[in-house]
Design an enzyme around this catalytic site. Structure first.
Site, PDB file in Angstrom:
ATOM      1  N   SER A   1       1.260   2.952  -5.803  1.00 61.65           N
ATOM      2  CA  SER A   1       1.085   3.078  -4.519  1.00 61.65           C
ATOM      3  C   SER A   1      -0.385   3.758  -4.439  1.00 61.65           C
ATOM      4  O   SER A   1      -0.722   4.883  -4.651  1.00 61.65           O
ATOM      5  CB  SER A   1       1.889   3.762  -3.710  1.00 61.65           C
ATOM      6  OG  SER A   1       1.312   3.891  -2.166  1.00 61.65           O
TER       7      SER A   1
ATOM      8  N   ARG B   1       2.687  14.541  -0.824  1.00 63.00           N
ATOM      9  CA  ARG B   1       1.881  14.258  -1.978  1.00 63.00           C
ATOM     10  C   ARG B   1       1.125  15.581  -2.450  1.00 63.00           C
ATOM     11  O   ARG B   1      -0.065  15.284  -2.862  1.00 63.00           O
ATOM     12  CB  ARG B   1       0.888  12.778  -1.818  1.00 63.00           C
ATOM     13  CG  ARG B   1       1.852  11.603  -1.720  1.00 63.00           C
ATOM     14  CD  ARG B   1       2.855  11.558  -2.687  1.00 63.00           C
ATOM     15  NE  ARG B   1       3.706  10.202  -2.669  1.00 63.00           N
ATOM     16  CZ  ARG B   1       4.802  10.288  -1.990  1.00 63.00           C
ATOM     17  NH1 ARG B   1       5.578  11.587  -1.752  1.00 63.00           N
ATOM     18  NH2 ARG B   1       5.753   9.207  -1.867  1.00 63.00           N
TER      19      ARG B   1
ATOM     20  N   GLU C   1      -3.887   8.054  -2.723  1.00 64.04           N
ATOM     21  CA  GLU C   1      -2.892   8.897  -3.318  1.00 64.04           C
ATOM     22  C   GLU C   1      -3.112   8.867  -4.629  1.00 64.04           C
ATOM     23  O   GLU C   1      -2.802   9.936  -5.498  1.00 64.04           O
ATOM     24  CB  GLU C   1      -1.533   8.239  -3.071  1.00 64.04           C
ATOM     25  CG  GLU C   1      -0.277   8.829  -3.509  1.00 64.04           C
ATOM     26  CD  GLU C   1       0.799   8.118  -3.410  1.00 64.04           C
ATOM     27  OE1 GLU C   1       1.694   8.037  -4.027  1.00 64.04           O
ATOM     28  OE2 GLU C   1       1.146   7.898  -2.125  1.00 64.04           O
TER      29      GLU C   1
END
Length: 303
Positions: free
Chosen positions: A226, A176, A296
């Site tokens: 998410s 990420r 995230e």
């Protein structure tokens, strides 16, 4: 700042851009929350993107680039300066085993173009509801695939307004993360290197991923996807579920009862509701398991 004057100056150099003052960003995020952007701009083409970027750099006006608003929480006080949306840069072209896609194109549409031309490698992206630029920024991934596996080149604009072309040796991909996020590069276009495959097998894989997503994710509510990164050797969703937090609600934001890694907007939530719930989850998991879970989702805007 005198935003009316700034508006007039931008209109003079980019007469075709769509521009608004005090635009509610709740209209432009998947979770349907967020305060106003001082100036909201949708340029028509790369030249206008470059002009706006150089203008903001010279004038020292904060510039924020927003994709589809799928993996972002914009604070309730909004975003100062200019928010630029690249939706109009959405062209997708296929050349043999390569796909060239502009920043504002949907990454789902890229996966569909790959399927249409019998190209394998983008199946993982068939359910990721974001832009190409956003996908590169966070090295988006799902079901064992990620952008780093298929990206060959990218054209970007630096915050100074200068153009640069990057290749695989420049990307600095990780979980990420990417050079695009690290250096605050604005993605203009991406070239994906794929492999010839069987359309039937590609379609079967995409159908399987779509089915899994529908079964496991709370698609019936607005969410930012998410929320947390995966901690080493475990899953954030399991930690949250084992902490007894599914169904926990603050204001209109709720930990999904379908997938604990998601926070859904069940009743006119604010961004503050989301942020308080995120903090509560992090504190609870830390207290129970001594594990710190990081977000995230990108959190931006004035505190």
């Amino acid at each position: 700042m005198n935003y009316s004057r700034i508006l007039d100056e931008i209109k003079a150099i980019c007469p075709h851009s769509f521009i608004r003052l005090a635009e509610p960003m709740a209209n432009h995020t998947f979770i349907q929350t967020g305060g106003n952007a001082d100036i909201y701009i949708k340029p028509e083409n790369v030249e206008e993107v470059q002009k706006i970027t150089r203008y903001s750099f010279i004038k020292r006006i904060p510039l924020t680039i927003l994709g589809y608003g799928t993996n972002v929480i914009i604070r309730d006080r909004g975003i100062r300066g200019i928010v630029m949306i690249l939706d109009n840069l959405n062209e997708i072209k296929v050349y043999e085993n390569e796909i060239k896609a502009e920043s504002g194109a949907s990454i789902i549409d890229v996966s569909k173009a790959a399927l249409k031309h019998h190209l394998s490698g983008m199946e993982f992206a068939c359910g990721i509801p974001g832009s190409v630029g956003g996908a590169l920024m966070m090295n988006a991934g799902a079901y064992g695939g990620e952008i780093s596996f298929v990206l060959k080149k990218a054209k970007v604009i630096m915050m100074s307004g200068d153009l640069r072309t990057l290749d695989e040796s420049d990307f600095q991909f990780g979980y990420r993360r990417s050079i695009f996020e690290k250096e605050n590069y604005m993605v203009l276009e991406a070239i994906f290197q794929l492999e010839k495959g069987s359309s039937m097998q590609i379609q079967e894989k995409m159908d399987r991923f779509t089915s899994l997503r529908q079964q496991k994710q709370p698609l019936e509510y607005p969410s930012c996807g998410s929320v947390f990164k995966r901690p080493p050797n475990c899953f954030a969703g399991k930690l949250i579920s084992d902490s007894g937090l599914q169904g926990k609600r603050i204001g209109g934001a709720e930990v999904s009862t379908k997938h604990a890694g998601f926070i859904v907007n069940v009743n006119h939530a604010t961004s503050t509701d989301y942020l308080h719930l995120i903090q509560y989850i992090q504190e609870t998991v830390k207290r129970k398991y001594n594990i710190e879970i990081e977000t995230e989702v990108k959190i931006i805007g004035e505190e």
